[in-house]
Design an enzyme around this catalytic site. Structure first.
Site: not given
Ligand code: APR
Length: 313
Positions: A10, A13, A33, A118, A120, A151, A175
């Site tokens: 995401g 990542g 992913d 990483v 939450n 920050r 955090h």
């Molecule tokens: N296995 C692998 N990837 C997964 C799974 C899984 N079981 N379930 C969800 N994902 C993937 C989603 O498909 C998505 O691409 O995790 C990714 C999360 O990305 P975003 O929704 O863009 O979230 P992001 O902003 O990257 O934040 C990720 O980091 O900072 C923290 O609070 C934030 O917990 C959150 C994490």
């Protein structure tokens, strides 16, 4: 060291992958992913930036866990964002489900890796990952403090007008709101912050830092921060890969340090090739101890809830 895998392609990542490639830290970066084709698309896009930036790093997207084999570090950003109608426990349960699948696959395909969590709620997720993988705590830890301190440092530089290069900071505890800022340990080129800014200004910076994630969420409207989190993860990876022995705030397991045994909490550690090589024990004053106690006890309550509900078994 030669390979870093990122679970969850995401926003965080992908931002992490770009940083890692630009730093040319390892030979290979894998973006995994569960969403079909998406990590492959992002990896190809990043790969096509490498001739321009002149970085020789192989970057590959995948939906197959076997591709994380032989990783030196696995960064876990896979998480589920809070949706309308979900309460804190629903969100926790959902993210524990993801953690279970991620941890099981790490154990199967990369049993000797370091895990850098990483997603939450960070302190809880790192604890659960450690329980599930059964890896030594030295190899399982989380990123939050580097983000909180960067920050804090940004706000101090903005407020004082001095260069970000000279601003140092330390935070401890959980955090977000549970963060314990250690103002006594903040300085600009060695000059204590308390000599440079009035208390009211420092308090405002502390408050803004504690709510730093929320401020970005409000501005973005969809999603949360990713550039600074990506940079923070990359800095921790660099400390590990290059065995820098950097002193950084990391979400690490306490084994009696500061009077606590078991929870994963933000503390200053020595970060090197083996992972968390040492937890540093600062001489906290009474007020700092009280803030840390409050932070740990709120974390402990949530850990008890997880254990009582057998949420990860
Ligand atoms: N296995 C692998 N990837 C997964 C799974 C899984 N079981 N379930 C969800 N994902 C993937 C989603 O498909 C998505 O691409 O995790 C990714 C999360 O990305 P975003 O929704 O863009 O979230 P992001 O902003 O990257 O934040 C990720 O980091 O900072 C923290 O609070 C934030 O917990 C959150 C994490």
């Amino acid at each position: 060291m030669s390979k870093i895998s990122i679970i969850g392609a995401g926003q965080v990542g992908a931002a992490t992958a770009v940083r890692l490639v630009d730093m040319e830290l390892v030979d290979e970066v894998v973006l995994f992913d569960v969403v079909d084709d998406m990590p492959q698309g992002k990896a190809l896009d990043i790969a096509q930036s490498t001739p321009v930036v002149q970085k020789q790093v192989a970057i590959r997207g995948t939906n197959a866990y076997k591709d994380i084999a032989d990783s030196d570090i696995v960064v876990v950003t896979a998480g589920f964002p809070r949706k309308p109608g979900m309460d804190r426990l629903d969100l926790l349960a959902k993210n524990i489900e993801i953690n279970k699948s991620v941890s099981a696959n790490i154990v199967t395909y990369a049993p000797r890796t370091i895990v850098l969590y990483v997603a939450n709620p960070l302190d809880l997720m790192t604890y659960v990952c450690h329980k599930l993988t059964k890896f030594p705590a030295q190899r399982v830890f989380g990123m939050a403090g580097v983000l909180d301190t960067t920050r804090f440092r940004t706000f101090v530089a903005m407020e004082t007008g001095y260069t970000i290069r000279d601003v140092q900071a330390q935070v401890m505890g959980g955090h977000g709101d549970a963060m314990v800022p250690l103002v006594r340990y903040c300085s600009v080129a060695g000059i204590p912050l308390t000599e440079l800014l009035p208390k009211a200004k420092i308090d405002a910076i502390v408050d803004r830092t504690q709510k730093g994630g929320g401020e970005i969420v409000k501005l973005l409207k969809t999603g949360s921060a990713y550039y600074a989190p990506g940079a923070a993860v990359a800095q921790m990876c660099q400390a590990i890969v290059r065995d820098e022995k950097r002193i950084l705030p990391v979400c690490a397991q306490l084994d009696g340090e500061y009077g606590y045994k078991g929870p994963f909490v933000g503390v200053p550690v020595v970060l090197g090739r083996k992972g968390v090589e040492k937890v540093l024990q600062l001489q906290l004053d009474a007020q700092e101890k009280a803030l840390l106690a409050k932070s740990v006890s709120s974390l402990q309550e949530q850990l008890d809830e997880i254990e009582k509900g057998k949420m990860y078994q």
